[in-house]
Each structure stands twice: as structure tokens, then as C-alpha cells.
Write an enzyme that holds these catalytic residues in place. Structure first.
Site, PDB file in Angstrom:
ATOM      1  N   LYS A  36      39.615  34.523  33.354  1.00  0.00           N
ATOM      2  CA  LYS A  36      38.282  34.018  33.010  1.00  0.00           C
ATOM      3  C   LYS A  36      38.091  32.558  33.420  1.00  0.00           C
ATOM      4  O   LYS A  36      36.972  32.093  33.573  1.00  0.00           O
ATOM      5  CB  LYS A  36      38.003  34.228  31.532  1.00  0.00           C
ATOM      6  CG  LYS A  36      37.868  35.717  31.207  1.00  0.00           C
ATOM      7  CD  LYS A  36      37.461  35.989  29.790  1.00  0.00           C
ATOM      8  CE  LYS A  36      37.161  37.470  29.575  1.00  0.00           C
ATOM      9  NZ  LYS A  36      38.386  38.298  29.541  1.00  0.00           N
TER      10      LYS A  36
HETATM   11  C1  LIG Z   1      38.359  39.643  29.783  1.00  0.00           C
HETATM   12  C2  LIG Z   1      39.646  40.242  30.235  1.00  0.00           C
HETATM   13  C3  LIG Z   1      39.687  41.496  30.886  1.00  0.00           C
HETATM   14  C4  LIG Z   1      38.457  42.340  31.115  1.00  0.00           C
HETATM   15  O1  LIG Z   1      37.482  41.735  31.872  1.00  0.00           O
HETATM   16  P1  LIG Z   1      36.065  42.443  32.152  1.00  0.00           P
HETATM   17  O2  LIG Z   1      35.078  41.354  32.286  1.00  0.00           O
HETATM   18  O3  LIG Z   1      35.837  43.343  31.010  1.00  0.00           O
HETATM   19  O4  LIG Z   1      36.211  43.184  33.421  1.00  0.00           O
HETATM   20  C5  LIG Z   1      40.916  41.951  31.323  1.00  0.00           C
HETATM   21  N1  LIG Z   1      42.054  41.255  31.113  1.00  0.00           N
HETATM   22  C6  LIG Z   1      42.051  40.056  30.488  1.00  0.00           C
HETATM   23  C7  LIG Z   1      43.334  39.356  30.274  1.00  0.00           C
HETATM   24  C8  LIG Z   1      40.853  39.512  30.026  1.00  0.00           C
HETATM   25  O5  LIG Z   1      40.856  38.327  29.405  1.00  0.00           O
END
Ligand SMILES: *Cc1c(COP(=O)(O)O)cnc(C)c1O
Length: 466
Positions: free
Chosen positions: A112
Site C-alpha cells: 500500500k
Molecule cells: C491490502 C492488502 C491486500 C489486498 O489488496 P486489495 O486492494 O484488496 O487488492 C493484500 N495483501 C496485503 C498485505 C494488503 O495489505
């Protein structure tokens, strides 16, 4: 570049407006009116570019004339400067034509950061220019909150309030949020679960009367278009490193809200030769059920070892539906209405289209642990539980061994130590050096009841003066 709503009623906006808006006024999500296409020659000229330069080339198309090119270039470079690996998104090989793309070298050890390091800076830049201040309000089950706080910590024009469920996020995740100190940073531990937090945030967005004068709310969850845009870049980066655009590459993507995988779908539509796109889910598998059985009903949430994918609905899926239904906003609005009552049925021919675009696989905790252990045994590589789900789904769904399969490694294993220990790895994975003091830092957060009036009063009392 113009952006339109998936429900067809809200006004078209430019990049800057979309970034500041969140949900469209008709309840839909914004998408580009026309997706830019990159031709093979231009893509070929991008081979070997450093991550930030590649990112600039791609993002400039989406930002349009909202931000002067030189400024955008500077912002993009700054966004990836603090990553702890000079490649920003390095590829590691697990097996024959099997790779992971490590997306966890940012400040909070999850992918993120790719979007939120950028979003914080972009917001601050446009707010400065507009002489405007905003309130960022979000709910988190872990990773989003810390990445958003890191992304906004130096933004003078943003007060950020992040709600997390009290005592229900991991110690590492909580400390990554609560040890970032700043007058504009407010961590609120809500006495409830994640859904309660989410509901409070949603209700605040739909009735903003509580806001101090002159302030508006900005969303930093994955419905914000700028986040999706930032995530498109690493598909190009991985592909170009593995022989693209002359060679096809496949991706397996651990996803819950359909944000990350949707970015891959867009990369493909922009012309990147992607063979397979694999949706990897945990047992909260609404996306897998939808694709395999046309079942988009909401099931009870099951807490898993991969908490960042523990979701009941998948907000970005609406953006795909919009395309599957030939951009018919009315049809999408109807579908989303039926989804609320748990009875969304996608037309068979549209679903067939979706199945041509994506494979899907759901991985339970036992298989997740098995995969972590297996990969550790065979190549001494430690996966976090989310990434392990991606690797497993990639192995189950790949059509051949000739096209490289890249799993997006979305988090560092030290972020989810209990899963790694459960997988039979005796000792806890070690936090990277720059975080070794995480458990000795001072924490600041406020515990609030699950009550809207209390939340709104808190925000009013803690918004910086103009
Ligand atoms: C947020 C997150 C995801 C999922 O991301 P999406 O936006 O739902 O595709 C997967 N793995 C981790 C470690 C995350 O923080």
C-alpha cells in the site's frame, strides 16, 4: 484526462477533482473515460528505466494537465525515494519461471506504500495550490492505516484520522500507526470490529454536516483512483524486467477489495502483454465465488491468517462490472442495488468475458501455512501469508510453465509473524533494521466508543485551526 462514474449519473471530473472526491455523487466509482494505450515501441523504450521514471511516464497520462510535468516528476521521485531497496520493486525467483515481485520495501512493509506515499504528496501539492485543507478519514484492519499515516505525516494541509478496531489488529500493525507522532495524526481505537469502523467512516462521508467550516473529507481507501493508478506501474516494471513487451508474463495477485488485481487488468488493457491474471483470495472468497459460481452473496466474515484480505464485499469489483457491461452505468447501478440484498446475478455472457480475463483460486489457512513451509524448504525464501496465497493460486491456476508467473508479494513476513510461526518456521521473522525500534517507541492513540457523536466531536476538537 476525464473521469466518469461507474453509475453514469455523476458529473465527469478531472484527475485532481477525482483524487479529492472519493465516491462519486451517484454512489459509483470514478474510472478514466478513455484508457490510454501504450504502443509496443514506446513500451520497448521504457525497458531498463528506474522505477520512478517508469512511474512518471505512466502516471503522466492519467494526471493530464492537472499538474505540470516537472512537478509531477518531482513528486513521483520523492514518493519512491524512501523505499529500502534501490530497485523499489525487486523480483526474486522461486522456481522455474516462477517469481515474486517484492512490493514491501516501503516505509510500512506492505504494497500500500506504493500508492499512499504518492497520494499523500499529490494531495498536499494540490491543496497547497488551492489554499485548502482537508480531513482524511479512514478505517483500517491494519495495512491501509499505517501506509496512509506514513503517506500523510508531512502534509501540512491534511489532518488524518484513522479508525482501527481496538485490540483487534496485530501489535506490529498497531505500532506502525500509533508510533508515528504528529499534530495532524490521530489514531482512534474503536471499541468494535473492523466493520463497525468502516460503517462509521461511511456514515461520516454520507453526512458531512459535522465537519468544521471550510473542511471536506478525502478518502484514502482503494476506491480513490490515484491509488489504482499508482499500482498499474509495477505490472509494467515486472513485465519489462522479464522480457516484455516482446514476451508475455502472467500475474497472481492476492486481493480482497479487487484493487490490486484491477490495476493489473488496466495494465493489460493499456497494451501490456499479460497472459493470465489470477485472483488469489483467502476463505473470504466473494471474488472467487462470483467468478466460479456467479455467487456474489455476502458471507459472514471469517478471520484468517491473511487479515488484510478479510473482506465481505469487494468495492473495486464495480469498476470491472462497468467494463463487463459495456460501460452502461444504469446496468451497474441496478447490479449494485441487487448486491445489497445479496442477489446480484451477472449475465452469463458477461461472466464468460470475466472468466476469459481472470482465473481465481481460494486458499485456506492450512494451505497458506503449507505453502509458506514448502517455499521455505525448497528455496529458503520466507513468504508472508498474503503472498503465500498468491504463490499457491499461481501454481494451481497457471496454464503452462513457459510464461513467467509473477506473484505480487504484498507484505513483508515480519508483519505477520504468527502465521509464519504457525507454518512451522520456528523463530519469528525479523523486522528490517530500520524498524528494529518499533517496540520501544512511544505510542499515542485514543480509545473511543462505537458512537458517531463521540467520533465527530473528537474530529471537531482535533482539527488544526486554519
Ligand atoms: C491490502 C492488502 C491486500 C489486498 O489488496 P486489495 O486492494 O484488496 O487488492 C493484500 N495483501 C496485503 C498485505 C494488503 O495489505
Amino acid at each position: 484526462m476525464e473521469y466518469i462514474s461507474t453509475r453514469g449519473e455523476a458529473p465527469a471530473l478531472n484527475f485532481e477533482e477525482v483524487m479529492l472526491t472519493g465516491l462519486a455523487s451517484d454512489g459509483g466509482l470514478y474510472v478514466p473515460k478513455v484508457l490510454p494505450v501504450v504502443d509496443k515501441d514506446e513500451m520497448t523504450s521504457w525497458i531498463g528505466l528506474p522505477y520512478d521514471e517508469l512511474a512518471f511516464n505512466i502516471m503522466a497520462r492519467f494526471v493530464g494537465d492537472c499538474i505540470p510535468r516537472e512537478d509531477l516528476k518531482r513528486i513521483v521521485s520523492a514518493s519512491y525515494r524512501d523505499f529500502r531497496h534501490s530497485a523499489v520493486a525487486p523480483l526474486k525467483q522461486l522456481g522455474h519461471n516462477e517469481w515474486v515481485l517484492e512490493l514491501f520495501h516501503g516505509p510500512t512493509l506492505a504494497f500500500k506504500d506504493f500508492a499512499l506515499q504518492l497520494l499523500g504528496r499529490l494531495l498536499d501539492y494540490v491543496l497547497e495550490r488551492r489554499q485548502q485543507k482537508v480531513i482524511v478519514l479512514g478505517a483500517t484492519s491494519g495495512d491501509t492505516g499505517s501506509a496512509a499515516i506514513e503517506g500523510c505525516r508531512h502534509c501540512d494541509n491534511i489532518d488524518i484520522f484513522i479508525l482501527h478496531p481496538h485490540n483487534r489488529v496485530s501489535d506490529v500493525q498497531r505500532r506502525q500507526m500509533t508510533t508515528v507522532l504528529g499534530d495532524n495524526i490521530h489514531n482512534l481505537a474503536i471499541e468494535g470490529n473492523f466493520d463497525d469502523c468502516q460503517a462509521m467512516v461511511k456514515a461520516s462521508f454520507s453526512d458531512q454536516a459535522f465537519l468544521p467550516a471550510g473542511r471536506s473529507l478525502v478518502a484514502v481507501n482503494s476506491i480513490n483512483w490515484a491509488r489504482i493508478m499508482a499500482q498499474i506501474v509495477y505490472y509494467f516494471y515486472a513485465s519489462l524486467a522479464l522480457g516484455g513487451p516482446a514476451r508475455e508474463v502472467s500475474f497472481s495477485v492476492p486481493t480482497g477489495n479487487f484493487g490490486d488485481i484491477f490495476a493489473g487488468y488496466l495494465a493489460k488493457k493499456m497494451g501490456l502483454p499479460i497472459k493470465q491474471l489470477i485472483i488469489a483470495t483467502n476463505v473470504n472468497d466473494i471474488l472467487h465465488r462470483c467468478l466460479s459460481a456467479n455467487d456474489y452473496s455476502q458471507h459472514e466474515l471469517v478471520p484468517s491468517l491473511s487479515p488484510s484480505m478479510d473482506i465481505m464485499v469487494s468495492s473495486n469489483f464495480e469498476r470491472l462490472l462497468f467494463d463487463l457491461y459495456d460501460r452502461d452505468g444504469k446496468a451497474v447501478a441496478g447490479l449494485m442495488k441487487s448486491a445489497q440484498t445479496g442477489k446480484m446475478v451477472i449475465d452469463e455472457d458477461r461472466l464468460t468475458k470475466a472468466r476469459e480475463l481472470f482465473s481465481s483460486f481460494s486458499v485456506n489457512d492450512e494451505l497458506t501455512c503449507q505453502t509458506i513451509a514448502e517455499v521455505c524448504d525448497t528455496c529458503e525464501y520466507l513468504l508472508d501469508p498474503h503472498s503465500a496465497i498468491g504463490v499457491k493460486a499461481g501454481r494451481e491456476c497457471r496454464h503452462d510453465l513457459i510464461v513467467p508467473m509473477v506473484t505480487l508479494a504484498t507484505a513483508h513476513p515480519a508483519k505477520f509473524p504468527s502465521a509464519v510461526v504457525k507454518a512451522g518456521q520456528s523463530s519469528e521473522p525479523i523486522l528490517p533494521h530500520h524498524m528494529s525500534d518499533l517496540f520501544s517507541k512511544k505510542e499515542t492513540f485514543s480509545v473511543l466508543p462505537k458512537d458517531m457523536a463521540t467520533l465527530h466531536k473528537f474530529i471537531q476538537d482535533h482539527t488544526s485551526s486554519i
